[in-house]
Design a protein around this motif. Structure first.
Motif, mmCIF file in Angstrom:
data_model
loop_
_atom_site.group_PDB
_atom_site.id
_atom_site.type_symbol
_atom_site.label_atom_id
_atom_site.label_comp_id
_atom_site.label_asym_id
_atom_site.label_seq_id
_atom_site.Cartn_x
_atom_site.Cartn_y
_atom_site.Cartn_z
ATOM 1 N N TYR A 180 -10.126 3.646 -6.044
ATOM 2 C CA TYR A 180 -8.977 4.002 -5.198
ATOM 3 C C TYR A 180 -8.518 5.429 -5.492
ATOM 4 C CZ TYR A 180 -4.004 4.025 -3.797
ATOM 5 O OH TYR A 180 -2.769 4.345 -3.277
ATOM 6 N N LEU A 181 -8.383 5.756 -6.773
ATOM 7 C CA LEU A 181 -7.948 7.096 -7.133
ATOM 8 C C LEU A 181 -8.951 8.150 -6.675
ATOM 9 C CD1 LEU A 181 -5.963 8.974 -8.574
ATOM 10 C CD2 LEU A 181 -7.210 8.542 -10.707
ATOM 11 N N SER A 201 0.828 -1.211 0.000
ATOM 12 C CA SER A 201 0.000 0.000 0.000
ATOM 13 C C SER A 201 0.861 1.259 0.000
ATOM 14 C CB SER A 201 -0.926 0.004 1.224
ATOM 15 O OG SER A 201 -1.805 -1.100 1.196
ATOM 16 N N VAL A 202 1.930 1.242 0.793
ATOM 17 C CA VAL A 202 2.831 2.390 0.843
ATOM 18 C C VAL A 202 3.569 2.549 -0.482
ATOM 19 C CG1 VAL A 202 4.911 3.321 1.929
ATOM 20 C CG2 VAL A 202 3.110 2.322 3.342
ATOM 21 N N ALA A 203 4.015 1.437 -1.057
ATOM 22 C CA ALA A 203 4.718 1.487 -2.344
ATOM 23 C C ALA A 203 3.809 2.067 -3.424
ATOM 24 C CB ALA A 203 5.191 0.095 -2.739
ATOM 25 N N LEU A 204 2.542 1.660 -3.427
ATOM 26 C CA LEU A 204 1.586 2.189 -4.401
ATOM 27 C C LEU A 204 1.350 3.676 -4.170
ATOM 28 C CD1 LEU A 204 -0.470 1.801 -6.681
ATOM 29 C CD2 LEU A 204 -2.138 1.091 -4.941
ATOM 30 N N ALA A 205 1.217 4.090 -2.908
ATOM 31 C CA ALA A 205 1.014 5.500 -2.591
ATOM 32 C C ALA A 205 2.148 6.356 -3.130
ATOM 33 C CB ALA A 205 0.892 5.678 -1.076
ATOM 34 N N MET A 206 3.373 5.887 -2.983
ATOM 35 C CA MET A 206 4.525 6.650 -3.456
ATOM 36 C C MET A 206 4.503 6.767 -4.980
ATOM 37 S SD MET A 206 7.602 5.465 -0.867
ATOM 38 C CE MET A 206 7.340 3.700 -1.021
ATOM 39 N N GLN A 207 4.098 5.707 -5.655
ATOM 40 C CA GLN A 207 4.023 5.754 -7.115
ATOM 41 C C GLN A 207 2.961 6.747 -7.581
ATOM 42 O OE1 GLN A 207 5.951 4.241 -9.296
ATOM 43 N NE2 GLN A 207 7.101 2.947 -7.898
ATOM 44 N N VAL A 208 1.805 6.737 -6.917
ATOM 45 C CA VAL A 208 0.729 7.664 -7.293
ATOM 46 C C VAL A 208 1.159 9.107 -7.044
ATOM 47 C CG1 VAL A 208 -1.648 8.374 -6.830
ATOM 48 C CG2 VAL A 208 -1.070 5.947 -6.862
ATOM 49 N N LEU A 230 -6.014 0.105 -20.846
ATOM 50 C CA LEU A 230 -5.403 -0.078 -22.159
ATOM 51 C C LEU A 230 -5.245 -1.563 -22.432
ATOM 52 C CD1 LEU A 230 -4.075 1.006 -24.712
ATOM 53 C CD2 LEU A 230 -1.987 1.393 -23.404
ATOM 54 N N SER A 231 -6.115 -2.076 -23.279
ATOM 55 C CA SER A 231 -6.105 -3.497 -23.618
ATOM 56 C C SER A 231 -6.125 -4.362 -22.356
ATOM 57 C CB SER A 231 -4.861 -3.829 -24.458
ATOM 58 O OG SER A 231 -4.974 -5.111 -25.033
ATOM 59 N N GLY A 232 -6.958 -3.947 -21.398
ATOM 60 C CA GLY A 232 -7.115 -4.716 -20.172
ATOM 61 C C GLY A 232 -6.118 -4.394 -19.083
ATOM 62 N N ASN A 233 -5.168 -3.507 -19.350
ATOM 63 C CA ASN A 233 -4.167 -3.103 -18.362
ATOM 64 C C ASN A 233 -4.592 -1.798 -17.696
ATOM 65 O OD1 ASN A 233 -1.733 -5.049 -18.963
ATOM 66 N ND2 ASN A 233 -2.459 -4.339 -20.971
ATOM 67 N N ALA A 234 -4.516 -1.758 -16.369
ATOM 68 C CA ALA A 234 -4.953 -0.578 -15.615
ATOM 69 C C ALA A 234 -3.788 0.372 -15.385
ATOM 70 C CB ALA A 234 -5.557 -1.000 -14.283
ATOM 71 N N LEU A 235 -3.972 1.642 -15.751
ATOM 72 C CA LEU A 235 -2.954 2.664 -15.528
ATOM 73 C C LEU A 235 -3.555 3.867 -14.835
ATOM 74 C CD1 LEU A 235 -2.432 1.564 -18.815
ATOM 75 C CD2 LEU A 235 -0.298 2.718 -18.253
ATOM 76 N N ILE A 236 -2.744 4.542 -14.029
ATOM 77 C CA ILE A 236 -3.074 5.866 -13.506
ATOM 78 C C ILE A 236 -2.119 6.824 -14.195
ATOM 79 C CG2 ILE A 236 -3.084 7.372 -11.485
ATOM 80 C CD1 ILE A 236 -3.777 4.959 -9.779
#
Length: 264
Positions: free
Chosen positions: A60-61, A27-34, A79-85
């Motif tokens: 989530y966003l 969760s922390v790693a994802l937060a830093m990426q966002v 994108l073709s089934g891949n989730a991006l922010i």
């Protein structure tokens, strides 16, 4: 609740799959990426923490935007089934630069039939059409100001080389291309690769966390031909990093690896 706790709570609430939640570390790693995407340190992130779908990533966003932890300008894209922010302003700017031949991206041909990887024109017909189509879709979506919605690109991307496109959208200075009409295999097996990694530190209330901003590779055989572009990318990253105060200790390092097979 601290921002760290809010990020973790949002991930736990929105991104659980089959009653299994992301760990605190994830969760922390994802937060830093966002946060890095929001601050323009990277144009986008590809969500691959678990099997959460695009609707969950969007929820989530939205939860983060509702408490003003990230700006409302960020979008989700399927994108073709891949989730991006994504940070649409930066992504569109990068795409425009490629179309205007203000080239900051190297495209490397790694077709299976080649003896060695080679650099190709990043604005050849197929790549140019793909970049142009994505740019048009993004512009239209942003102009419509679709609040709390996701940009879906599915059938339109059937003929796109997603390997190349992900490299461009994720902000790498180099991306791989192959003729997918002939084979999805590549010539990178046992090819020495220069791997560049950029990391930084987030000082939250619960301590310091180091995370990976970028990781990409370039064949050693092309190191001299690509050094100028990579150095320019490195300089721009450092300039953007100096304009923010959330993260510290930017570190860019390189190492050489040789793998029996490389999956793109």
């Amino acid at each position: 609740m601290s921002s760290h706790e809010v990020f973790c709570a949002a991930a736990h609430k929105c991104l659980s799959v089959r009653r299994k939640s992301l760990s605190s570390t994830q969760s922390v790693a994802l937060a830093m990426q966002v946060l890095a995407v929001d601050m323009g340190l990277k144009p986008a992130l590809l969500y691959d923490s678990n099997g959460a779908d695009i609707e969950q990533v969007q929820e989530y966003l939205i939860s983060l935007q509702s408490v003003q932890l990230v700006s409302k300008s960020l979008l989700t894209m399927s994108l073709s089934g891949n989730a991006l922010i994504i940070n649409p302003t930066i992504v569109m700017s990068n795409l425009e630069q490629l179309l205007n031949i203000n080239n900051n991206v190297i495209v490397i041909n790694v077709c299976h039939s080649l003896e060695n990887p080679s650099i190709i024109d990043p604005v050849n017909k197929d790549l140019r059409n793909m970049i142009q189509e994505l740019l048009i879709m993004l512009r239209q979506f942003v102009q419509q100001a679709e609040v709390k919605k996701t940009l879906y690109i599915e059938e339109e991307s059937n003929d796109w080389n997603l390997c190349s496109l992900f490299g461009i959208v994720l902000g790498y200075p180099a991306t791989y291309w192959f003729d997918q009409n002939r084979s999805f295999e590549n010539c990178l097996a046992m090819t020495p690769l220069m791997v560049t990694k950029a990391s930084a530190t987030w000082k939250a209330c619960c301590g310091e966390h180091t995370f990976l901003l970028y990781s990409f590779s370039i064949p050693i055989v092309l190191h001299k031909d690509t050094r100028c572009i990579v150095d320019g990318w490195n300089l721009r990253l450092k300039e953007r990093f100096q304009q923010q105060t959330v993260f510290s200790d930017l570190n860019v390092c390189q190492s050489v690896v040789t793998l029996p097979s490389v999956c793109l």
